[in-house]
Design a protein around this motif. Structure first.
Motif, PDB file in Angstrom:
ATOM      1  N   GLN A   1     -16.885   4.011  28.806  1.00  0.00           N
ATOM      2  CA  GLN A   1     -16.139   4.137  30.016  1.00  0.00           C
ATOM      3  C   GLN A   1     -15.860   3.308  31.136  1.00  0.00           C
ATOM      4  N   SER A   2     -17.068   1.953  30.249  1.00  0.00           N
ATOM      5  CA  SER A   2     -16.480   1.215  31.011  1.00  0.00           C
ATOM      6  C   SER A   2     -15.924   0.188  30.422  1.00  0.00           C
TER       7      SER A   2
ATOM      8  N   ARG B   1     -25.681   3.652  25.124  1.00  0.00           N
ATOM      9  CA  ARG B   1     -24.860   3.412  25.224  1.00  0.00           C
ATOM     10  C   ARG B   1     -23.680   2.799  24.565  1.00  0.00           C
ATOM     11  N   ARG B   2     -23.384   3.237  23.729  1.00  0.00           N
ATOM     12  CA  ARG B   2     -21.653   3.418  23.471  1.00  0.00           C
ATOM     13  C   ARG B   2     -20.997   4.516  23.862  1.00  0.00           C
TER      14      ARG B   2
END
Length: 78
Positions: A74-75, A68-69
């Motif tokens: 990346q987003s 998730r991190r």
């Protein structure tokens, strides 16, 4: 999710087994006392007997959090 359910099920099974033994044994214990003793004994049993399962759940959680991190980084960068 499967290791979490397995760990939960085994801990519940330990509790029910200890509670069942305390219920069948002619000790004359109150219901609340039987539940408390069963909880404590099953907690100790789980600590020693379910080490592998706890480690597997921990590894899954850490892997999930790391993924998730990484997706969040990346987003944010893109």
């Amino acid at each position: 999710m499967r290791p979490v359910l397995r760990l939960l099920g085994l801990r519940l099974l330990y509790f029910l087994l200890v509670f069942g033994v305390l219920t069948v044994a002619p000790l004359g214990l109150d219901l609340v006392l039987r539940v408390g003793i069963a909880f404590l004994v099953s907690m100790v049993l789980s600590f020693f007997l379910l080490r592998r399962e706890r480690l597997e759940v921990t590894e899954r959680v850490v892997t999930s959090v790391d993924a998730r991190r990484e997706r969040r980084r990346q987003s944010d960068a893109g």
